[in-house]
Design a protein around this motif. Structure first.
Motif, PDB file in Angstrom:
ATOM      1  N   MET A   1     -26.653 -23.155 -48.495  1.00 52.49           N
ATOM      2  CA  MET A   1     -25.566 -22.825 -49.246  1.00 52.49           C
ATOM      3  C   MET A   1     -25.213 -21.005 -49.155  1.00 52.49           C
ATOM      4  SD  MET A   1     -25.555 -23.211 -53.706  1.00 52.49           S
ATOM      5  CE  MET A   1     -26.708 -21.762 -54.102  1.00 52.49           C
ATOM      6  N   GLY A   2     -24.156 -20.769 -49.277  1.00 54.86           N
ATOM      7  CA  GLY A   2     -23.722 -19.188 -49.215  1.00 54.86           C
ATOM      8  C   GLY A   2     -24.049 -18.854 -50.392  1.00 54.86           C
ATOM      9  N   TYR A   3     -24.372 -17.293 -50.528  1.00 56.63           N
ATOM     10  CA  TYR A   3     -24.679 -16.545 -51.701  1.00 56.63           C
ATOM     11  C   TYR A   3     -23.823 -14.971 -51.420  1.00 56.63           C
ATOM     12  CZ  TYR A   3     -27.646 -15.911 -55.579  1.00 56.63           C
ATOM     13  OH  TYR A   3     -28.039 -15.818 -56.997  1.00 56.63           O
ATOM     14  N   ILE A   4     -23.518 -14.599 -52.910  1.00 59.02           N
ATOM     15  CA  ILE A   4     -22.915 -13.347 -52.939  1.00 59.02           C
ATOM     16  C   ILE A   4     -23.758 -12.630 -53.970  1.00 59.02           C
ATOM     17  CG2 ILE A   4     -20.859 -12.184 -53.413  1.00 59.02           C
ATOM     18  CD1 ILE A   4     -19.230 -14.529 -52.904  1.00 59.02           C
ATOM     19  N   TYR A   5     -24.083 -11.566 -53.469  1.00 56.60           N
ATOM     20  CA  TYR A   5     -24.717 -10.271 -54.236  1.00 56.60           C
ATOM     21  C   TYR A   5     -23.745  -9.245 -54.534  1.00 56.60           C
ATOM     22  CZ  TYR A   5     -29.330 -12.255 -53.111  1.00 56.60           C
ATOM     23  OH  TYR A   5     -30.386 -13.299 -53.047  1.00 56.60           O
ATOM     24  N   CYS A   6     -23.382  -9.025 -55.690  1.00 59.67           N
ATOM     25  CA  CYS A   6     -22.522  -7.857 -55.871  1.00 59.67           C
ATOM     26  C   CYS A   6     -23.438  -6.783 -56.481  1.00 59.67           C
ATOM     27  CB  CYS A   6     -21.540  -8.319 -57.292  1.00 59.67           C
ATOM     28  SG  CYS A   6     -20.473  -9.661 -56.841  1.00 59.67           S
ATOM     29  N   VAL A   7     -23.615  -6.156 -55.730  1.00 55.33           N
ATOM     30  CA  VAL A   7     -24.653  -4.655 -55.443  1.00 55.33           C
ATOM     31  C   VAL A   7     -24.015  -3.781 -55.890  1.00 55.33           C
ATOM     32  CG1 VAL A   7     -26.441  -3.670 -54.552  1.00 55.33           C
ATOM     33  CG2 VAL A   7     -25.714  -5.896 -53.919  1.00 55.33           C
ATOM     34  N   GLY A   8     -24.430  -2.864 -57.202  1.00 56.65           N
ATOM     35  CA  GLY A   8     -24.263  -1.727 -57.671  1.00 56.65           C
ATOM     36  C   GLY A   8     -24.994  -0.752 -57.047  1.00 56.65           C
ATOM     37  N   ILE A   9     -24.708   0.089 -56.336  1.00 55.97           N
ATOM     38  CA  ILE A   9     -25.574   1.233 -55.632  1.00 55.97           C
ATOM     39  C   ILE A   9     -25.775   2.312 -56.237  1.00 55.97           C
ATOM     40  CG2 ILE A   9     -24.977   0.163 -53.192  1.00 55.97           C
ATOM     41  CD1 ILE A   9     -23.456   2.925 -52.556  1.00 55.97           C
ATOM     42  N   GLY A  10     -25.118   2.559 -57.420  1.00 55.66           N
ATOM     43  CA  GLY A  10     -25.466   3.725 -58.132  1.00 55.66           C
ATOM     44  C   GLY A  10     -24.553   5.158 -57.586  1.00 55.66           C
ATOM     45  N   THR A  14     -29.316   7.312 -51.391  1.00 55.11           N
ATOM     46  CA  THR A  14     -30.331   6.018 -51.778  1.00 55.11           C
ATOM     47  C   THR A  14     -31.363   6.262 -52.681  1.00 55.11           C
ATOM     48  OG1 THR A  14     -31.405   7.023 -49.819  1.00 55.11           O
ATOM     49  CG2 THR A  14     -29.583   5.488 -49.383  1.00 55.11           C
ATOM     50  N   SER A  15     -31.488   7.439 -53.291  1.00 54.98           N
ATOM     51  CA  SER A  15     -32.602   7.607 -54.273  1.00 54.98           C
ATOM     52  C   SER A  15     -32.323   7.015 -55.648  1.00 54.98           C
ATOM     53  CB  SER A  15     -33.088   9.012 -54.229  1.00 54.98           C
ATOM     54  OG  SER A  15     -32.261   9.773 -54.885  1.00 54.98           O
ATOM     55  N   HIS A  16     -31.073   6.893 -55.674  1.00 56.32           N
ATOM     56  CA  HIS A  16     -30.437   5.929 -56.922  1.00 56.32           C
ATOM     57  C   HIS A  16     -30.293   4.449 -56.929  1.00 56.32           C
ATOM     58  CE1 HIS A  16     -29.436  10.316 -57.052  1.00 56.32           C
ATOM     59  NE2 HIS A  16     -30.088  10.325 -58.178  1.00 56.32           N
ATOM     60  N   LEU A  17     -30.897   3.695 -55.920  1.00 59.51           N
ATOM     61  CA  LEU A  17     -30.807   2.113 -55.968  1.00 59.51           C
ATOM     62  C   LEU A  17     -31.923   1.845 -56.537  1.00 59.51           C
ATOM     63  CD1 LEU A  17     -28.933   3.065 -53.062  1.00 59.51           C
ATOM     64  CD2 LEU A  17     -29.303   0.446 -53.126  1.00 59.51           C
ATOM     65  N   THR A  18     -31.838   0.650 -57.249  1.00 58.12           N
ATOM     66  CA  THR A  18     -33.044   0.181 -57.587  1.00 58.12           C
ATOM     67  C   THR A  18     -33.610  -0.639 -56.619  1.00 58.12           C
ATOM     68  OG1 THR A  18     -31.930  -2.079 -58.409  1.00 58.12           O
ATOM     69  CG2 THR A  18     -32.142  -0.318 -59.963  1.00 58.12           C
ATOM     70  N   LYS A  19     -34.970  -1.151 -56.762  1.00 58.84           N
ATOM     71  CA  LYS A  19     -35.643  -1.820 -55.631  1.00 58.84           C
ATOM     72  C   LYS A  19     -34.814  -3.258 -55.586  1.00 58.84           C
ATOM     73  CE  LYS A  19     -40.069  -3.997 -54.336  1.00 58.84           C
ATOM     74  NZ  LYS A  19     -39.556  -5.244 -54.163  1.00 58.84           N
ATOM     75  N   GLU A  20     -34.550  -3.948 -56.787  1.00 60.87           N
ATOM     76  CA  GLU A  20     -33.777  -5.180 -56.588  1.00 60.87           C
ATOM     77  C   GLU A  20     -32.538  -5.211 -55.910  1.00 60.87           C
ATOM     78  OE1 GLU A  20     -31.763  -6.410 -60.403  1.00 60.87           O
ATOM     79  OE2 GLU A  20     -32.468  -8.553 -59.821  1.00 60.87           O
ATOM     80  N   ALA A  21     -31.637  -3.779 -55.978  1.00 63.41           N
ATOM     81  CA  ALA A  21     -30.577  -3.726 -55.231  1.00 63.41           C
ATOM     82  C   ALA A  21     -30.875  -3.552 -53.827  1.00 63.41           C
ATOM     83  CB  ALA A  21     -29.642  -2.322 -55.645  1.00 63.41           C
ATOM     84  N   ILE A  22     -31.865  -2.704 -53.357  1.00 65.30           N
ATOM     85  CA  ILE A  22     -32.443  -2.764 -51.945  1.00 65.30           C
ATOM     86  C   ILE A  22     -32.768  -3.929 -51.401  1.00 65.30           C
ATOM     87  CG2 ILE A  22     -34.224  -1.839 -50.313  1.00 65.30           C
ATOM     88  CD1 ILE A  22     -34.127   0.704 -52.348  1.00 65.30           C
ATOM     89  N   LEU A  25     -29.702  -6.110 -50.468  1.00 67.82           N
ATOM     90  CA  LEU A  25     -28.989  -5.636 -49.158  1.00 67.82           C
ATOM     91  C   LEU A  25     -29.645  -6.316 -48.086  1.00 67.82           C
ATOM     92  CD1 LEU A  25     -28.141  -1.933 -50.294  1.00 67.82           C
ATOM     93  CD2 LEU A  25     -26.595  -3.872 -49.945  1.00 67.82           C
ATOM     94  N   ILE A  26     -31.132  -6.089 -48.256  1.00 63.93           N
ATOM     95  CA  ILE A  26     -32.122  -6.678 -47.104  1.00 63.93           C
ATOM     96  C   ILE A  26     -31.896  -7.914 -46.861  1.00 63.93           C
ATOM     97  CG2 ILE A  26     -34.313  -7.038 -46.174  1.00 63.93           C
ATOM     98  CD1 ILE A  26     -35.084  -3.998 -47.534  1.00 63.93           C
ATOM     99  N   ALA A  27     -31.736  -8.863 -47.976  1.00 65.45           N
ATOM    100  CA  ALA A  27     -31.442 -10.262 -47.866  1.00 65.45           C
ATOM    101  C   ALA A  27     -30.208 -10.766 -47.339  1.00 65.45           C
ATOM    102  CB  ALA A  27     -31.742 -10.948 -49.354  1.00 65.45           C
TER     103      ALA A  27
END
Lengths: 253, 253
Positions: A1-10, A14-22, A25-27
Motif C-alpha cells: 500500500m502506498g502512503y503519504i506523509y504530509c510533513v510540516g518542517i517548521g 533543521t533544528s526546528h523539525l520534530t523527531k516524528e517529522a524526521i 522523511l527517512i521512511a
C-alpha cells in the motif's frame, strides 16, 4: 500500500523539525515539495528521490504525490511551518477526494505530521503575543475574495482577537496590507503593538515591534508575518505580551 | 547572567519536541513546570534539578523561575504545546515586567522556544481542518469574563473562521461548551463537522468527527480540543478538510 506523509518542517533550519517529522522523511522514498523548502532539509533527505516544483505549483505537487502513492510508493509532501496551516495537507486530501480514492480502505494511507507553524515561530521571537485568544488571516486574495478577507478582519476587530497576518504583501498584491491595518485601526488604538517578523528562524531573520499607525509597509514581503496585538497587548523591553488576566485577578507580587 | 528558556514541549511524547527545545532543556540547570508535563520529558532532563508544582500554580512557577534566573541560574520553564499559546511565556514576561527587571540589559536573558501547539497536533490528527483562516478561543472563564468569550464566539461565527476551542469543559465548568456550540450554531449549519481530539499524541488518544448538532458533550474534558469547521469544511473518509479554494478557481483533474 502506498502512503503519504504530509510533513510540516517548521520555520526553517533543521533544528526546528520534530523527531516524528524526521522519521517520516527517512521512511519516505520520494520527497515532493517546493524547491526552497526541500533545500532547507537536504541534510535529512540525503540521496532520496526529490520532486521539487516551483512556487504556485501546489496542485501539481499534490497530484504527483497521490499518483506516486497509488503506485505503492511512500511519499513525503513537504510544507514549511505546519502542513495543515495554509500548507499542502488540505490540497492532498482534496485531490484524493476528487479522484474518489478511499483513504485507509483503498490503496493509499495518509498521515499529517505537524510542524511549528510560521506564526508560532514569529510569535516566539516577539515574546508572547498569542497568550490570549487569536486568529490567523491570510491577506492573499488569489483564492479568497477580498470581501471575505475584509469581513474576517472586521470580525477579528470586533472580537478583539490578536491577529496573525499571513501572506501580507507581494509585488503584485501591494495594497491589501495597508487596507487590512486601516480596518483593524477602526477597532484598536493606533499605539497597539504590531510585531513584524521576516524570515523567522532562517538566514536574514529580522524582528521588529512597531505600532498600528507606523508599520513600515514597504519592508513587508511574502516571507513576513505580522502579529497585531489586542486591546491589552503591551511591550516589555524587546518583547510584546498579551496578558491572560492573572494580574487583574490576583494580588501577585 | 541568568537565563530563562520558555520551552514548548509539544503535545506529549518526546518525539514531538524540536531539537532546539531539547537543546534548551539540556542547557538548563533547573527545570520548572507542571508535574505531568515534566514527567513527559523525563528521559531528556535526566538528573537535572526539577521544581514541579501542581495545576493552577502558574504564577508561583513564573516567580520561582525569575528568582532562580536572578541568582544566575539557567532555567527552563516548561509548557505543553507551545509556551506562548495559553502557556507560561506570557506570565514569565509579565512577572519580569512587574518586578521592574530590564530584559537583556539587567541580570536576566529570556528566549521563547516554540513547540507544536495542542490545537495544531489535534488538527493534524483530524486531517486538515485549519487550511483556511482560523481562530483559537479558550472557554475558561476563570480569568476572562464569559461576556468577552461570548463576544469572541459571535465574532468567530460572523467571520466564518474555523474555531479551535481550548479548555472546553471541566468538572466545575460544565455549561460553557454547550453554550459555545449553540452560539456557533446560530451562524453555521448543524451538519458542520466538529473534530473532538482527546489527549492528542499521548497515551489514551481519541479522535472523533461529529457534527455541530451532536457533539458528545459528556465525553469532553480538560485534555480535549474541539475544532469546529467553517461553512466550507467537509469530511473525506476519516478526515475533515477546509478547502482553500483551489477547486473553485481551477479546472484541476
Amino acid at each position: 500500500m502506498g502512503y503519504i506523509y504530509c510533513v510540516g518542517i517548521g520555520p526553517g533550519a533543521t533544528s526546528h523539525l520534530t523527531k516524528e517529522a524526521i522519521d517520516a522523511l527517512i521512511a519516505s522514498s520520494v520527497i515532493v515539495g517546493y524547491k526552497t523548502y526541500v533545500d532547507l532539509i537536504s541534510p535529512i533527505i540525503g540521496e532520496r528521490q526529490v520532486i521539487a516544483t516551483g512556487m504556485m505549483k501546489e496542485v501539481e505537487r499534490a497530484k504527483i504525490a497521490v499518483e506516486l502513492a497509488q503506485d505503492g510508493k511512500v511519499v513525503a509532501v513537504v510544507s514549511s511551518g505546519d502542513s495543515g496551516i495554509y500548507g499542502m495537507a488540505g490540497l492532498v486530501i482534496e485531490v484524493i477526494n476528487e479522484l474518489g480514492i478511499e483513504l485507509g480502505q483503498d490503496k493509499i494511507g495518509l498521515r499529517v505530521i505537524p510542524g511549528i507553524p510560521a506564526f508560532v515561530a514569529a510569535a516566539s521571537l516577539l515574546g508572547a503575543p498569542l497568550v490570549h485568544d487569536f486568529c490567523a488571516i491570510s491577506l492573499s486574495d488569489l483564492l479568497t475574495p477580498w470581501k471575505v478577507i475584509e469581513k474576517r478582519l472586521r470580525s477579528a476587530g470586533e472580537g478583539d482577537f490578536v491577529v496573525a497576518l499571513y501572506n501580507p504583501r507581494s509585488k503584485k498584491r501591494d495594497w491589501q496590507l495597508q487596507s487590512a491595518l486601516a480596518i483593524l485601526g477602526e477597532y484598536r488604538d493606533e499605539k497597539t503593538p504590531v510585531g513584524l517578523v521576516k524570515r523567522a528562524m532562517r538566514q536574514g531573520e529580522t524582528v521588529e515591534i512597531c505600532h498600528l499607525s507606523n508599520v513600515p509597509i514597504e519592508e513587508v514581503d511574502m516571507e513576513s508575518i505580522l502579529i497585531v496585538g489586542n486591546s491589552n497587548t503591551f511591550e516589555v523591553g524587546p518583547f510584546m505580551v498579551t496578558p491572560r488576566g492573572y494580574f487583574d485577578k490576583y494580588e501577585i507580587l
